[in-house]
Design a protein around this motif. Structure first.
Motif, PDB file in Angstrom:
ATOM      1  N   GLN A 284      35.390  36.510  47.762  1.00 14.28           N
ATOM      2  CA  GLN A 284      34.637  37.744  47.976  1.00 14.28           C
ATOM      3  C   GLN A 284      35.359  38.963  47.415  1.00 14.28           C
ATOM      4  O   GLN A 284      34.705  39.912  46.960  1.00 14.28           O
ATOM      5  CB  GLN A 284      34.415  37.967  49.470  1.00 14.28           C
ATOM      6  N   ALA A 285      36.689  38.950  47.441  1.00 17.39           N
ATOM      7  CA  ALA A 285      37.462  40.170  47.187  1.00 17.39           C
ATOM      8  C   ALA A 285      38.222  40.170  45.873  1.00 17.39           C
ATOM      9  O   ALA A 285      38.817  41.190  45.512  1.00 17.39           O
ATOM     10  CB  ALA A 285      38.450  40.391  48.339  1.00 17.39           C
ATOM     11  N   THR A 286      38.222  39.073  45.122  1.00 19.42           N
ATOM     12  CA  THR A 286      39.053  38.987  43.927  1.00 19.42           C
ATOM     13  C   THR A 286      38.624  39.963  42.837  1.00 19.42           C
ATOM     14  O   THR A 286      37.438  40.266  42.674  1.00 19.42           O
ATOM     15  CB  THR A 286      39.060  37.555  43.357  1.00 19.42           C
ATOM     16  N   THR A 287      39.598  40.431  42.075  1.00 20.36           N
ATOM     17  CA  THR A 287      39.357  41.295  40.918  1.00 20.36           C
ATOM     18  C   THR A 287      39.019  40.474  39.669  1.00 20.36           C
ATOM     19  O   THR A 287      38.868  41.048  38.596  1.00 20.36           O
ATOM     20  CB  THR A 287      40.595  42.152  40.627  1.00 20.36           C
ATOM     21  N   ILE A 288      38.947  39.174  39.773  1.00 19.54           N
ATOM     22  CA  ILE A 288      38.659  38.213  38.696  1.00 19.54           C
ATOM     23  C   ILE A 288      39.881  37.989  37.820  1.00 19.54           C
ATOM     24  O   ILE A 288      40.333  36.864  37.628  1.00 19.54           O
ATOM     25  CB  ILE A 288      37.462  38.630  37.812  1.00 19.54           C
ATOM     26  N   PHE A 289      40.434  39.066  37.255  1.00 20.59           N
ATOM     27  CA  PHE A 289      41.613  38.956  36.393  1.00 20.59           C
ATOM     28  C   PHE A 289      42.737  39.829  36.935  1.00 20.59           C
ATOM     29  O   PHE A 289      42.507  40.779  37.673  1.00 20.59           O
ATOM     30  CB  PHE A 289      41.302  39.412  34.963  1.00 20.59           C
ATOM     31  N   MET A 290      43.951  39.496  36.536  1.00 20.46           N
ATOM     32  CA  MET A 290      45.086  40.401  36.680  1.00 20.46           C
ATOM     33  C   MET A 290      45.838  40.349  35.362  1.00 20.46           C
ATOM     34  O   MET A 290      45.304  39.883  34.355  1.00 20.46           O
ATOM     35  CB  MET A 290      45.977  39.988  37.860  1.00 20.46           C
ATOM     36  N   THR A 291      47.088  40.836  35.322  1.00 23.23           N
ATOM     37  CA  THR A 291      47.841  40.805  34.065  1.00 23.23           C
ATOM     38  C   THR A 291      48.058  39.380  33.592  1.00 23.23           C
ATOM     39  O   THR A 291      48.154  39.124  32.409  1.00 23.23           O
ATOM     40  CB  THR A 291      49.198  41.504  34.241  1.00 23.23           C
ATOM     41  N   SER A 292      48.151  38.441  34.527  1.00 23.06           N
ATOM     42  CA  SER A 292      48.262  37.022  34.175  1.00 23.06           C
ATOM     43  C   SER A 292      47.787  36.213  35.371  1.00 23.06           C
ATOM     44  O   SER A 292      47.813  36.669  36.507  1.00 23.06           O
ATOM     45  CB  SER A 292      49.711  36.648  33.829  1.00 23.06           C
ATOM     46  N   GLY A 293      47.322  35.012  35.093  1.00 27.99           N
ATOM     47  CA  GLY A 293      46.936  34.122  36.177  1.00 27.99           C
ATOM     48  C   GLY A 293      45.674  34.577  36.894  1.00 27.99           C
ATOM     49  O   GLY A 293      44.883  35.364  36.381  1.00 27.99           O
ATOM     50  N   HIS A 294      45.492  34.075  38.111  1.00 22.98           N
ATOM     51  CA  HIS A 294      44.308  34.386  38.906  1.00 22.98           C
ATOM     52  C   HIS A 294      44.329  35.836  39.370  1.00 22.98           C
ATOM     53  O   HIS A 294      45.375  36.423  39.577  1.00 22.98           O
ATOM     54  CB  HIS A 294      44.226  33.459  40.110  1.00 22.98           C
ATOM     55  N   GLY A 295      43.156  36.377  39.566  1.00 25.73           N
ATOM     56  CA  GLY A 295      43.058  37.747  40.049  1.00 25.73           C
ATOM     57  C   GLY A 295      43.433  37.869  41.503  1.00 25.73           C
ATOM     58  O   GLY A 295      43.127  36.990  42.308  1.00 25.73           O
ATOM     59  N   GLY A 296      44.056  38.979  41.831  1.00 32.49           N
ATOM     60  CA  GLY A 296      44.345  39.275  43.222  1.00 32.49           C
ATOM     61  C   GLY A 296      43.155  39.966  43.873  1.00 32.49           C
ATOM     62  O   GLY A 296      42.045  39.960  43.336  1.00 32.49           O
ATOM     63  N   CYS A 297      43.386  40.594  45.012  1.00 30.23           N
ATOM     64  CA  CYS A 297      42.273  41.147  45.790  1.00 30.23           C
ATOM     65  C   CYS A 297      42.231  42.670  45.743  1.00 30.23           C
ATOM     66  O   CYS A 297      43.247  43.345  45.875  1.00 30.23           O
ATOM     67  CB  CYS A 297      42.354  40.674  47.233  1.00 30.23           C
ATOM     68  N   HIS A 298      41.031  43.176  45.575  1.00 29.02           N
ATOM     69  CA  HIS A 298      40.738  44.603  45.528  1.00 29.02           C
ATOM     70  C   HIS A 298      40.635  45.115  46.969  1.00 29.02           C
ATOM     71  O   HIS A 298      40.064  44.450  47.832  1.00 29.02           O
ATOM     72  CB  HIS A 298      39.396  44.776  44.797  1.00 29.02           C
ATOM     73  N   PRO A 299      41.154  46.299  47.263  1.00 27.59           N
ATOM     74  CA  PRO A 299      41.081  46.797  48.643  1.00 27.59           C
ATOM     75  C   PRO A 299      39.651  46.937  49.158  1.00 27.59           C
ATOM     76  O   PRO A 299      39.384  46.639  50.335  1.00 27.59           O
ATOM     77  CB  PRO A 299      41.790  48.156  48.572  1.00 27.59           C
ATOM     78  N   ILE A 300      38.736  47.375  48.301  1.00 27.79           N
ATOM     79  CA  ILE A 300      37.360  47.533  48.756  1.00 27.79           C
ATOM     80  C   ILE A 300      36.716  46.164  48.930  1.00 27.79           C
ATOM     81  O   ILE A 300      35.889  45.960  49.822  1.00 27.79           O
ATOM     82  CB  ILE A 300      36.544  48.404  47.781  1.00 27.79           C
ATOM     83  N   GLY A 301      37.123  45.195  48.100  1.00 25.21           N
ATOM     84  CA  GLY A 301      36.644  43.823  48.299  1.00 25.21           C
ATOM     85  C   GLY A 301      37.083  43.267  49.637  1.00 25.21           C
ATOM     86  O   GLY A 301      36.304  42.618  50.349  1.00 25.21           O
ATOM     87  N   LEU A 302      38.326  43.528  50.018  1.00 29.68           N
ATOM     88  CA  LEU A 302      38.818  43.091  51.329  1.00 29.68           C
ATOM     89  C   LEU A 302      38.103  43.831  52.456  1.00 29.68           C
ATOM     90  O   LEU A 302      37.790  43.254  53.503  1.00 29.68           O
ATOM     91  CB  LEU A 302      40.328  43.309  51.421  1.00 29.68           C
ATOM     92  N   ALA A 303      37.831  45.123  52.234  1.00 25.02           N
ATOM     93  CA  ALA A 303      37.105  45.895  53.241  1.00 25.02           C
ATOM     94  C   ALA A 303      35.708  45.319  53.459  1.00 25.02           C
ATOM     95  O   ALA A 303      35.236  45.200  54.599  1.00 25.02           O
ATOM     96  CB  ALA A 303      37.016  47.357  52.812  1.00 25.02           C
TER      97      ALA A 303
END
Length: 399
Positions: free
Chosen positions: A234-253
Motif C-alpha cells: 500500500q505504501a511503497t514508492t515503487i522505486f528507490m535509488t536501488s532495489g525495492h522501493g521503501g515506504c512513503h510517509p503519506i502511504g503509511l498514513a
C-alpha cells in the motif's frame, strides 16, 4: 526504509558474566590489598586469555577477538582491567552503540583468586565512568535469573530490570534485561512497555515501524509478515535509488487510516519525496506519479498533513496523550550509510528520544539492542534529516 543491507558488523554475544567461586585467601590477596583499575593494554593479552579460559566454559572470546577489542578505538569500546602487583584479577568490556547514547556491558570476569574483594563492583563503576566520558548516558546488560549475586550487585548500583528473555543462556536459563542511567543528573528511566517487531525483508522497515505503533495502541493487533507485506504494497514508492522501493510517509498514513487510526503527517517539503538520488528519468516519473496519488488519496480521506519539520515538542505531547509516533531517519550515524529508515518513537523526555528499530544489525543482533534506543534530542535533529534536501517526516498516530 533500509533499501539495502546495513553495514556488516562482527557479531556479539549475550552479556557474559563469569560465575563466582574460588577463595581470595589462597592467593594472599585481601581487602586491604591495593587494586589498580586501568585501561586494558596489548601486553595484557596472555593474562586475559588465561582469565577468559578459566572463567567461561563456553562461548569464550578467542585471543583474536580479545586483540580485536584491545586494538579498537575508545569510541567503539571501553576495555578495563583490575590488577594487583601486575597480576590481572579481572576485566570488563563495554561496547558502544554508534550514533546513540547507549552502551552495553559485553563481558565481565573476575579471577577466582579475587572473589569477595569487590573487584567486580570497582570494575563496573570504572567502566561506567569511562563510558560516560564517551557521551553515553545509559548502560545495559543481561544477567541470568539464577545469578542472584550479580543481580543484587547490579541493583545496588542502580540498575533496574525492564524486561526478560526466555531461554537466553545455555541450559535454557532466562535472562533479566537491566539498564542504568549512568549520568547521575538523569532520574531513573522507567521504560514503557512497547511491542517490538523485527522486519522480515530489507525494505519493510516502514510497515514494521507502523505495526509497532498500531500494536501499542491495540494489543490485539497481530504483527505478522502478512500484515507487514500488505502495508508495504500500500505504501511503497515503487522505486528507490536501488532495489525495492521503501515506504512513503503519506502511504503509511493511508495504510494506518484504512485500519481505523487517525493520523497527522509531518513533512517539511511539498516536493516529491526520495527522488534526489534517482538517476533514471523513468523511475523519477513513476515516483512522482505515486507521490501525487498518495496526496490525492490523503486529501480525499481527510488525513491532516503539516508541511513543516516534525515538532518534537508536539510529538512528545502526543505521546503523553496516548498517541504513537513513527519517524524517518538516516542511518548514517548508526552504520555509516545514508539510507532512509523508519523507526518507532517509544518515549520522549527532556534529554532523549527513545526508538524501537525493527532492523537489528550483526553487532547488535539482540532484540534488546533495538528497543528504547536513547538518542539525545540534539542528535536526533541531524539523524532525522535524510538526503540532500534534508527531508524530515514523522507520523503521529492515534486511535
Amino acid at each position: 526504509m533500509s533499501t539495502g543491507h546495513k553495514k556488516q558488523q562482527k557479531s556479539s554475544l549475550p552479556t557474559r558474566i563469569a560465575p563466582t567461586g574460588g577463595n581470595a585467601k589462597e592467593s594472599g590477596i585481601n581487602k586491604k590489598s591495593e587494586l589498580t583499575i586501568r585501561g586494558a593494554e596489548l601486553d595484557d593479552i596472555a593474562q586475559l586469555v588465561e582469565l577468559e579460559n578459566a572463567s567461561f566454559e563456553s562461548d569464550r572470546l578467542s585471543q583474536r577477538r580479545l586483540l580485536h577489542w584491545l586494538k579498537a578505538t575508545d569510541s567503539h569500546r571501553v576495555f578495563m582491567v583490575a590488577t594487583h602487583n601486575d597480576i590481572l584479577l579481572g576485566y570488563g568490556l563495554v561496547i558502544m552503540r554508534k550514533g546513540t547514547r547507549l552502551a552495553r556491558l559485553y563481558s565481565i570476569a573476575v579471577s577466582s583468586h579475587a572473589q569477595g574483594l569487590g573487584v567486580g563492583k570497582k570494575l563496573l563503576l570504572a567502566l561506567e565512568e569511562k563510558t560516560l566520558e564517551q557521551d553515553k548516558l545509559f548502560m545495559r546488560l543481561e544477567v541470568a535469573t539464577n545469578n542472584t549475586g550479580a543481580i543484587k550487585l547490579y541493583e545496588s548500583l542502580g540498575y533496574r530490570t525492564f524486561g526478560t528473555y526466555a531461554n537466553y543462556y545455555q541450559g535454557s536459563i532466562d535472562a533479566l534485561r537491566m539498564q542504568k542511567p549512568i549520568r547521575q543528573s538523569l532520574s531513573l528511566q522507567t521504560l514503557p512497555a512497547y511491542p517490538w517487531y523485527k522486519q522480515t525483508t530489507e525494505f519493510t522497515c516502514g510497515p514494521s515501524a507502523l505495526m509497532m505503533a498500531m500494536a501499542n495502541l491495540n494489543n490485539e493487533l497481530d504483527m505478522s509478515q502478512s500484515l507487514e507485506l500488505d502495508i508495504w504494497r500500500q505504501a511503497t514508492t515503487i522505486f528507490m535509488t536501488s532495489g525495492h522501493g521503501g515506504c512513503h510517509p503519506i502511504g503509511l498514513a493511508l495504510a494506518a487510516h484504512q485500519r481505523g487510526y487517525s493520523v497527522t503527517a509531518y513533512v517539511n517539503t511539498r516536493a516529491p519525496l526520495f527522488i534526489d538520488g534517482v538517476r533514471s528519468e523513468h523511475k523519477k516519473y513513476i515516483m512522482q506519479a505515486v507521490d501525487r496519488q498518495f496526496l490525492q488519496q490523503a486529501k480525499a480521506q481527510g488525513i491532516k498533513i503539516i508541511y513543516s519539520d516534525p515538532d518534537v515538542n508536539a510529538l512528545q505531547k502526543g505521546l503523553a496523550k496516548g498517541a504513537a509516533v513513527i519517524s524517518l531517519i538516516s542511518t548514517y550515524q548508526l552504520d555509516g550509510k545514508k539510507i532512509p529508515h523508519w523507526v518507532t518513537v517509544t518515549h520522549i523526555d527532556e534529554d532523549c528520544l527513545y526508538l524501537h528499530d525493527p532492523d537489528p544489525d550483526d553487532l547488535h543482533p539482540q532484540p534488546m539492542d533495538c528497543q528504547h534506543i536513547p538518542i539525545a534530542r540534539e542528535d536526533f535533529y541531524s539523524m532525522s534529516a535524510f538526503g540532500k534536501s534534508k527531508l524530515r517526516t514523522a507520523l503521529l498516530i492515534s486511535k
